[in-house]
Write a protein that holds these residues in place. Structure first.
Motif, PDB file in Angstrom:
ATOM      1  N   ALA A 158       0.825  -1.209   0.000  1.00 24.96           N
ATOM      2  CA  ALA A 158       0.000   0.000   0.000  1.00 24.96           C
ATOM      3  C   ALA A 158       0.860   1.260   0.000  1.00 24.96           C
ATOM      4  N   PHE A 159       1.925   1.272   0.765  1.00 31.39           N
ATOM      5  CA  PHE A 159       2.791   2.450   0.826  1.00 31.39           C
ATOM      6  C   PHE A 159       3.380   2.787  -0.537  1.00 31.39           C
ATOM      7  N   ALA A 160       3.637   1.774  -1.336  1.00 29.95           N
ATOM      8  CA  ALA A 160       4.223   1.987  -2.668  1.00 29.95           C
ATOM      9  C   ALA A 160       3.259   2.690  -3.614  1.00 29.95           C
ATOM     10  N   THR A 161       1.971   2.762  -3.263  1.00 28.56           N
ATOM     11  CA  THR A 161       0.983   3.407  -4.141  1.00 28.56           C
ATOM     12  C   THR A 161       0.894   4.910  -3.906  1.00 28.56           C
ATOM     13  N   TRP A 162       1.563   5.428  -2.883  1.00 28.51           N
ATOM     14  CA  TRP A 162       1.419   6.831  -2.494  1.00 28.51           C
ATOM     15  C   TRP A 162       2.517   7.693  -3.091  1.00 28.51           C
ATOM     16  N   ARG A 163       2.133   8.832  -3.625  1.00 29.52           N
ATOM     17  CA  ARG A 163       3.108   9.844  -4.054  1.00 29.52           C
ATOM     18  C   ARG A 163       3.335  10.873  -2.954  1.00 29.52           C
ATOM     19  N   THR A 164       2.366  10.999  -2.034  1.00 32.08           N
ATOM     20  CA  THR A 164       2.531  11.826  -0.840  1.00 32.08           C
ATOM     21  C   THR A 164       2.720  10.887   0.347  1.00 32.08           C
ATOM     22  N   ARG A 165       2.723  11.435   1.544  1.00 34.54           N
ATOM     23  CA  ARG A 165       2.925  10.605   2.736  1.00 34.54           C
ATOM     24  C   ARG A 165       1.793   9.585   2.863  1.00 34.54           C
ATOM     25  N   PRO A 166       2.107   8.290   3.018  1.00 34.79           N
ATOM     26  CA  PRO A 166       1.058   7.274   3.146  1.00 34.79           C
ATOM     27  C   PRO A 166       0.200   7.484   4.381  1.00 34.79           C
ATOM     28  N   LYS A 167      -1.083   7.104   4.248  1.00 33.83           N
ATOM     29  CA  LYS A 167      -2.014   7.159   5.367  1.00 33.83           C
ATOM     30  C   LYS A 167      -2.411   5.747   5.776  1.00 33.83           C
ATOM     31  N   VAL A 168      -2.619   5.582   7.073  1.00 32.05           N
ATOM     32  CA  VAL A 168      -3.049   4.312   7.652  1.00 32.05           C
ATOM     33  C   VAL A 168      -4.172   4.620   8.632  1.00 32.05           C
ATOM     34  N   HIS A 169      -5.147   3.718   8.732  1.00 31.13           N
ATOM     35  CA  HIS A 169      -6.186   3.837   9.748  1.00 31.13           C
ATOM     36  C   HIS A 169      -5.911   2.816  10.850  1.00 31.13           C
ATOM     37  N   LEU A 170      -5.955   3.285  12.095  1.00 31.31           N
ATOM     38  CA  LEU A 170      -5.698   2.424  13.249  1.00 31.31           C
ATOM     39  C   LEU A 170      -6.913   2.428  14.167  1.00 31.31           C
TER      40      LEU A 170
END
Length: 312
Positions: free
Chosen positions: A220-232
């Protein structure tokens, strides 16, 4: 570096960006009053967040109630555009990343043309609001929705109905869910639309698919051009599977930190909103602020899973 955020309201301030009204009561005067309340509280929350170490905030979907409805009584962009621009500039100055997350009724993959039409209208409103806010790193999070007995057909409709929505796609990020769509499947939809993927840890725990959490996050992180987002989020032990607890457990926090492949923005999806962090971390945060210690995220990151929290 890890940045933290929470959705829609602040319990400490008793402030919300989700004040709304009933459709049957829709009038310009009443809507404008709710919008004024939402915008005023948004400013209060942004300023509070900056003082208390939060860098993300999800704006309530009712920021402008029923803005996407055909019966909306006035030109909301013209009426509120300047206020949104001012608040967006404030958010940027305070280092706040903004997002929207339309609810389950927004389903562009539906076989019902009316549902698709209403879903696209809601997504256009959300994207337009982010544009008026000037949210260059803003995010519009969306689930894939129903499968309707034919997963491939539902996914095709979803992609087909969104692929020409330029402004929506500028902000769109797709999220896994706890029942139907695993991270692996959402990654395929994201690739088809050219948009990034948000991993939700509670949804992952209930519907992991074939990937480990570390693998899911890495892909998932590889799909981001900006800072990756995660929901916790953590499971409420007294409610149905998928129901959020008031507070994230320390175990879930540490599990995520151990699996993260790099810097991230973490949206804490807890019923406790800004109080949703584990007690141990909130206590450290207050102590760190008072004593000038390094940020909580760096200290915890070194302790858990070797994540150093380097800037990125």
């Amino acid at each position: 570096m890890i940045r933290l955020g929470y959705p829609c309201e602040n319990l400490t301030l008793k402030a919300s960006t989700n004040y709304t009204l009933r459709l049957g009561s829709l009038s310009e005067e009443r809507v404008r009053a709710k919008v004024a309340q939402n915008l005023a509280d948004l400013e209060r929350i942004l300023r509070w967040n900056a003082r208390h170490g939060f860098g993300l905030f999800r704006i309530g979907q009712h920021l402008i109630p029923f803005a996407s409805h055909p019966a909306f009584p006035y030109d909301w962009e013209r009426a509120h555009g300047e206020d949104l621009k001012r608040l967006g500039a404030l958010a940027k100055a305070l280092g706040q990343r903004l997002s929207f997350h339309p609810g389950q009724y927004v389903n562009p993959g539906s076989p019902d043309p009316l549902v698709v039409e209403r879903s696209l209208a809601e997504l256009r409103y959300s994207a337009r609001a982010l544009s008026l806010l000037g949210a260059e790193d803003g995010v519009l999070v969306l689930h894939l929705g129903g499968a309707y007995g034919d997963r491939k057909a539902a996914l095709r409709r979803f992609v087909e109905n969104l692929k020409r929505e330029t402004e929506v796609l500028r902000y769109l990020a797709l999220e896994n869910d706890e029942r139907l769509w695993s991270v692996e499947e959402v990654l395929k939809a994201g690739e088809a639309l050219g948009v990034p993927v948000v991993v939700d840890t509670l949804h992952y725990a209930l519907n992991p698919g074939r990937l480990s959490l570390a693998e899911a996050l890495r892909l998932a992180f590889a799909t981001w051009r900006t800072r990756p987002k995660v929901h916790l989020a953590s499971q409420d032990p007294n409610r149905r599977p998928g129901a959020h607890a008031f507070q994230v457990s320390l175990e879930d926090w540490e599990r995520l930190l151990a699996a993260l492949p790099g810097p991230a923005d973490i949206m804490v999806e807890a019923k406790g909103k800004e109080r949703g962090l584990p007690h141990q971390l909130r206590a450290y945060k207050a102590e760190a602020k008072a004593s000038g210690l390094k940020p909580l995220e760096e200290a915890v990151g070194r302790r858990v899973g070797g994540f150093t929290g380097k800037k990125g």
